[in-house]
Scaffold this motif. Sequence first.
Motif, PDB file in Angstrom:
ATOM      1  N   ALA A  79      27.082  63.176  11.598  1.00 13.46           N
ATOM      2  CA  ALA A  79      27.560  61.801  11.508  1.00 13.46           C
ATOM      3  C   ALA A  79      28.312  61.418  12.776  1.00 13.46           C
ATOM      4  CB  ALA A  79      28.459  61.633  10.283  1.00 13.46           C
TER       5      ALA A  79
ATOM      6  N   VAL B 123      23.495  67.139  -5.094  1.00 17.66           N
ATOM      7  CA  VAL B 123      22.771  66.892  -3.843  1.00 17.66           C
ATOM      8  C   VAL B 123      21.926  68.115  -3.538  1.00 17.66           C
ATOM      9  CG1 VAL B 123      23.013  66.361  -1.393  1.00 17.66           C
ATOM     10  CG2 VAL B 123      24.689  65.499  -3.023  1.00 17.66           C
ATOM     11  N   SER B 124      20.612  67.943  -3.460  1.00 23.86           N
ATOM     12  CA  SER B 124      19.779  69.109  -3.142  1.00 23.86           C
ATOM     13  C   SER B 124      19.819  69.356  -1.641  1.00 23.86           C
ATOM     14  CB  SER B 124      18.352  68.890  -3.626  1.00 23.86           C
ATOM     15  OG  SER B 124      17.905  67.613  -3.254  1.00 23.86           O
ATOM     16  N   ARG B 125      19.968  70.620  -1.291  1.00 23.93           N
ATOM     17  CA  ARG B 125      20.046  70.973   0.130  1.00 23.93           C
ATOM     18  C   ARG B 125      18.937  71.944   0.483  1.00 23.93           C
ATOM     19  NH1 ARG B 125      24.576  68.624   1.569  1.00 23.93           N
ATOM     20  NH2 ARG B 125      26.165  68.391  -0.024  1.00 23.93           N
TER      21      ARG B 125
ATOM     22  N   PRO C  73      30.094  60.127  -0.258  1.00 27.12           N
ATOM     23  CA  PRO C  73      29.001  60.028  -1.240  1.00 27.12           C
ATOM     24  C   PRO C  73      28.525  61.398  -1.718  1.00 27.12           C
ATOM     25  CG  PRO C  73      28.597  58.543   0.593  1.00 27.12           C
ATOM     26  CD  PRO C  73      29.793  59.374   0.979  1.00 27.12           C
ATOM     27  N   GLN C  74      28.491  62.362  -0.805  1.00 33.56           N
ATOM     28  CA  GLN C  74      28.076  63.704  -1.206  1.00 33.56           C
ATOM     29  C   GLN C  74      29.203  64.425  -1.922  1.00 33.56           C
ATOM     30  OE1 GLN C  74      25.743  66.010   1.696  1.00 33.56           O
ATOM     31  NE2 GLN C  74      25.796  64.223   3.029  1.00 33.56           N
TER      32      GLN C  74
ATOM     33  N   GLY D 243      28.204  70.664   9.002  1.00 32.96           N
ATOM     34  CA  GLY D 243      27.156  70.069   9.840  1.00 32.96           C
ATOM     35  C   GLY D 243      26.888  68.605   9.508  1.00 32.96           C
ATOM     36  N   GLN D 244      27.112  68.214   8.235  1.00 35.89           N
ATOM     37  CA  GLN D 244      26.906  66.818   7.842  1.00 35.89           C
ATOM     38  C   GLN D 244      27.878  65.905   8.595  1.00 35.89           C
ATOM     39  OE1 GLN D 244      24.634  65.541   5.236  1.00 35.89           O
ATOM     40  NE2 GLN D 244      23.703  67.493   5.739  1.00 35.89           N
TER      41      GLN D 244
ATOM     42  N   ARG E 174      29.505  63.445  -5.571  1.00 33.13           N
ATOM     43  CA  ARG E 174      28.464  64.065  -6.383  1.00 33.13           C
ATOM     44  C   ARG E 174      28.707  65.548  -6.565  1.00 33.13           C
ATOM     45  NH1 ARG E 174      23.103  61.294  -3.907  1.00 33.13           N
ATOM     46  NH2 ARG E 174      22.157  62.974  -5.064  1.00 33.13           N
TER      47      ARG E 174
ATOM     48  N   ARG F  50      32.946  57.405   4.719  1.00 29.60           N
ATOM     49  CA  ARG F  50      32.457  56.447   3.729  1.00 29.60           C
ATOM     50  C   ARG F  50      30.945  56.593   3.489  1.00 29.60           C
ATOM     51  NH1 ARG F  50      30.797  51.055   4.191  1.00 29.60           N
ATOM     52  NH2 ARG F  50      30.844  51.187   6.445  1.00 29.60           N
ATOM     53  N   LEU F  51      30.202  56.834   4.555  1.00 25.98           N
ATOM     54  CA  LEU F  51      28.743  56.797   4.435  1.00 25.98           C
ATOM     55  C   LEU F  51      28.108  58.166   4.244  1.00 25.98           C
ATOM     56  CD1 LEU F  51      28.148  54.303   7.379  1.00 25.98           C
ATOM     57  CD2 LEU F  51      27.963  53.776   4.949  1.00 25.98           C
ATOM     58  N   VAL F  52      28.779  59.196   4.731  1.00 26.76           N
ATOM     59  CA  VAL F  52      28.129  60.512   4.710  1.00 26.76           C
ATOM     60  C   VAL F  52      28.894  61.523   3.849  1.00 26.76           C
ATOM     61  CG1 VAL F  52      27.404  62.465   6.134  1.00 26.76           C
ATOM     62  CG2 VAL F  52      27.053  60.131   6.959  1.00 26.76           C
TER      63      VAL F  52
END
Lengths: 267, 224
Positions: free
Chosen positions: B127, B222-224, B144-145, B122-123, B148, B139-141
């Motif tokens: 996007a 990353v907290s979800r 980065p996750q 879904g992320q 991590r 690159r942006l979404v």
Amino acid sequence: MSVEDVTPVTDAPVGRGAGDSTREPLIVLSGVQKHFGDLHVLRDIELTVHKGEVVVVLGPSGSGKSTLCRAINRLEPIDEGEITLDGVSLPLEGKALARLRADVGMVFQSFNLFAHKTILENITLGPIKVKKTKPAEAKERAMALLERVGVANQANKLPAQLSGGQQQRVAIARALAMQPKAILFDEPTSALDPEMVNEVLDVMISLAKEGMTMIVVTHEMGFARKAADRVIFMSDGQIVEEAGPEEFFTNPRSDRAKDFLGKILTH
Amino acid sequence: MADFLTVLSEYDIAGAYWVNLKLTFFAGLFALVLGTILAMFRISPIPSLNLAGTAYVNILRNTPLTIIIVFGLAVLWPVLRVEFSEVFTVNFFWLGVVGLTVYHAAFFCEALRSGINTVPVGQAEAARAIGLPFLDSARLVIFPQAFRGAIAPLGNVVIALIKNTTVVAAGSVSEIATLMREMIENESNYVYPIFLTVAVGFVIIVVPVGMLATYLSRRLAVSR
């Protein structure tokens, strides 16, 4: 039930904007077909949504309504047929498709806020990166939108720190920040706790009143009654019935719609 | 014991370890960059890039590192004329970095892919829905996750890399494994203490890396 006995019952809709030929068509689907393997999830879809119209898509699960919604901004590619937005045919991939998607907002069942970004960053990302808005300006507009959906005081938190209802309102603000021509809602309240449904529906109703073009896949009959110009009933990948909300709820034509309404409205 | 310490002081052990750390640093940095590009290939919507990414990972990951290092020394330099410096030791060092990089990039790629799998689909859909093209979404979404979510496996790859830097001994780089061989040859009375010293040195380097990875993977989750 066989396929033959579901001839679409299309009626002149009675809703505010439905079938109003003076309004320009914004989203047009014609002859759309989609398969998932052997499953024919969208069959011969013909649908025109006019500017400012609110169309609610109802139907049992597995009827293809979410797929229909996702096909409009090509999160699901279609096998056959054509989808046009404001007269432009949906591009296949690449930059042109990205540009078109920027014009169609999408609100998901599971919110899908960017988990590593703050609420404010979630809203400004699109305007800054896609529309090249200046960060200060994007931030100002984002704060106004957050104010509007009632979560401005959460701007610097992460999505996981917000309730489901708040997250979904932020998701609506994120879609609005792109100043879209239309917004697609894919079961926006289905993942919410019951007490949070109304806060989201209230935002959607106010959008509808302001003339936003909306396609809403939902199970919220109250919302359909209150805000829809037109109700589309889908079953087995087909649009079975199309009518104004009062007409649909009080006098459904097709057996499948009667059956569906009988199941959900008796309690 | 005192005798052994005198023997130790005759060799530049810290200097040798320093070479291993430099190899780790450069190879790690380049392999992370290459691995990220490969991971992008593997998730990209373009089939030929998928294929290239998959082929690279499967070939390099399944080739013994020693073979790759020897290839650098015996083919890349003398036959293909890849030369980083006229100074032999410097040249060997960088050939070693190249070998470690191309090998470990495959592992960095796979560690990152496991991180990408922690990012809900879904992320990416969200996007795309706001109009971000593939590279910006990545690159942006997504990345980065993914980074991590991939810290623990990335830490394991770094640990493997630190230890694998000794393999460049096969490529004539004077690092700790080369020095150990030299010491054992010269100081045959102290075979076991020499071996232990070198082994403990690696434990001292590697354990904090593992602890750091565990700490960061919790801290940056990353907290979800």
